[in-house]
Design a protein around this motif. Structure first.
Motif, PDB file in Angstrom:
ATOM      1  N   LEU A 147      76.021  50.904  43.856  1.00  0.00           N
ATOM      2  CA  LEU A 147      77.012  49.896  43.844  1.00  0.00           C
ATOM      3  C   LEU A 147      77.540  49.992  45.190  1.00  0.00           C
ATOM      4  N   GLY A 148      77.535  50.909  46.126  1.00  0.00           N
ATOM      5  CA  GLY A 148      78.076  51.005  47.194  1.00  0.00           C
ATOM      6  C   GLY A 148      79.594  51.310  47.155  1.00  0.00           C
ATOM      7  N   ILE A 149      80.232  51.895  46.191  1.00  0.00           N
ATOM      8  CA  ILE A 149      81.622  51.996  45.932  1.00  0.00           C
ATOM      9  C   ILE A 149      81.900  53.641  45.383  1.00  0.00           C
ATOM     10  N   VAL A 207      82.295  41.990  40.400  1.00  0.00           N
ATOM     11  CA  VAL A 207      82.812  40.580  39.896  1.00  0.00           C
ATOM     12  C   VAL A 207      83.509  39.983  41.212  1.00  0.00           C
ATOM     13  N   ASP A 208      82.911  40.279  42.469  1.00  0.00           N
ATOM     14  CA  ASP A 208      83.451  39.675  43.674  1.00  0.00           C
ATOM     15  C   ASP A 208      83.657  38.132  43.658  1.00  0.00           C
ATOM     16  N   PHE A 209      82.628  37.310  43.047  1.00  0.00           N
ATOM     17  CA  PHE A 209      82.792  35.963  42.750  1.00  0.00           C
ATOM     18  C   PHE A 209      83.452  35.434  41.541  1.00  0.00           C
ATOM     19  N   SER A 221      75.300  43.703  48.560  1.00  0.00           N
ATOM     20  CA  SER A 221      75.601  43.611  47.113  1.00  0.00           C
ATOM     21  C   SER A 221      75.467  42.412  46.710  1.00  0.00           C
ATOM     22  N   GLU A 222      75.762  41.311  47.787  1.00  0.00           N
ATOM     23  CA  GLU A 222      76.012  39.958  47.132  1.00  0.00           C
ATOM     24  C   GLU A 222      75.020  39.144  46.388  1.00  0.00           C
ATOM     25  N   ASN A 240      87.505  48.075  43.920  1.00  0.00           N
ATOM     26  CA  ASN A 240      86.948  47.200  44.143  1.00  0.00           C
ATOM     27  C   ASN A 240      85.573  47.016  43.284  1.00  0.00           C
ATOM     28  N   ASN A 241      85.340  46.188  42.326  1.00  0.00           N
ATOM     29  CA  ASN A 241      84.277  46.079  41.498  1.00  0.00           C
ATOM     30  C   ASN A 241      83.256  44.991  42.214  1.00  0.00           C
ATOM     31  N   PRO A 242      82.053  45.492  42.754  1.00  0.00           N
ATOM     32  CA  PRO A 242      81.319  44.514  43.228  1.00  0.00           C
ATOM     33  C   PRO A 242      80.813  43.338  42.358  1.00  0.00           C
TER      34      PRO A 242
END
Lengths: 250, 250
Positions: free
Chosen positions: B157-159, B183-185, B86-87, B179-181
């Motif tokens: 989203l993989g979650i 907002v990872d960074f 997802s990155e 975990n919300n992908p």
């Protein structure tokens, strides 16, 4: 309105924005590590990353002592669990390109902006890639090509381009994308014939490789969106970056 | 510059833009079907999709006879093979939000635009979802909640958010994202305290559900970006859409 924050380069402020810490990376998912907690034994690339057998990122060595105006991602330990289908990404990318087409007067400017955004993404994504892939140091450009096509594209786009058309000197090759997920729902309107729709990818590759000391030229030379039978990305090695400071964010 | 093409709503022109054909969907990957070829036995939702046991999309029934100003995706047969980390999506989404923050004067406008973009994505993504998931017709809102959380979020989203806080009437629930992908960074700068960074997701859910005759209200009521311990999306069922024509693209 411009988000005028020196540390705000993509998305919003990137987590972990200290100098040395900004370059810290994580290996994929670790139990017991809090979302924002640093693991004491896990050094940034300037310390633990550049050893023999690792794809080196020597520029990181200087991050403790020199002010840097870019920030690498602080990889979420949970991120690697987010394996997703590509369609939401594809459609979101379409929304981004459409927005840029509204914002800029001509396709060339959109292309430049996509490349720039991609560059900023690439300089962050490389940390994630190194952390997850366990890729060792590449000894030549052929090995780099393999890593890009077989690991990086697979990891982040779910495809494996083929590598062809090597130059006699071994400093240029092409990535052939049979299926480019970015264009799954797309046709170019006639008035956007100069648009390089997937140009973000070129920027990502350029930015990521710059972080491992490789200056490369990356461009699309065929595109199924333009009627070509395949999509071809041409990559040319320019030089090894010896300078300890990366060119920085654009 | 505005891309002033009535059929160009997201990304660029969506493939398969005929009236009935525009609503045609595909089941994931099929051998022997060309990228743009239609499979004779595979009808659009107006024909093959609304049978008993399928999540229905009755609006499609009218697509042969009435002009529609939106177009659903023509799902690539190869798309389902694109399972990606997802990155790249996360960082690309960040680039989109940043661009919108440059384009609009205030956060509220950015929020609206994200919701609108999400809506346009949702009305396309639903076809892909129905084609891939083999989800049957939902009999009540609780079942819909399960499908959204356990299948749709996982797929795109993989979650897998948890479902909580049902209203006594069963017409409202919350999705809790640990975990919300997206907002990872990300950290929100202080001057964007009103920004609903992940608001695209609300639009996606609203648009997708509208295509299966459900008018819903979707909004974030907690967000880890704002300091909350989890991210909470509140979904409220408003009404069943009986009209044969969807509200259309916004």
């Amino acid at each position: 309105m411009r988000v005028a924050r020196p540390r705000c380069t993509l998305g919003m402020v990137v987590r972990g924005g200290g100098r040395g810490g900004a370059c810290e990376s994580r290996r994929a998912p670790r139990h017991g590590a809090g979302r924002d907690g640093r693991r004491p034994g896990q050094a940034g690339p300037g310390r633990g990353r550049s050893g023999p057998g690792r794809m080196s990122r020597q520029a990181g060595r200087s991050t403790e002592s020199k002010k840097m105006y870019w920030y690498l991602p602080f990889i979420s330990p949970s991120a690697s669990m987010h394996l997703m289908n590509s369609e939401l990404f594809t459609l979101t990318y379409g929304a981004l390109v459409t927005q840029l087409c509204k914002d800029y007067e001509n396709d060339e400017d959109v292309n430049k902006q996509l490349d720039k955004m991609g560059y900023n993404i690439g300089v962050r994504l490389i940390e994630d890639f190194l952390a997850r892939s366990n890729v060792g140091r590449c000894h030549d450009f052929r090995e780099t090509a393999d890593v890009i096509a077989k690991i990086a594209f697979k990891m982040y786009l779910g495809i494996t381009p083929s590598i062809t058309n090597w130059s006699p000197g071994g400093d240029e090759f092409s990535l052939i994308l049979e299926n480019n997920p970015l264009v799954d729902f797309v046709e170019l309107p006639d008035n956007h014939s100069s648009l390089i729709y997937s140009n973000l990818l070129c920027g990502v590759l350029r930015g990521a490789l710059e972080m491992v000391q490789m200056a490369v030229d990356v461009k699309f030379i065929q595109d199924t969106l333009k009627g070509d039978s395949v999509t071809e990305i041409r990559m040319k090695f320019i030089r090894r970056i010896e300078d300890n400071l990366p060119a920085g964010e654009e």
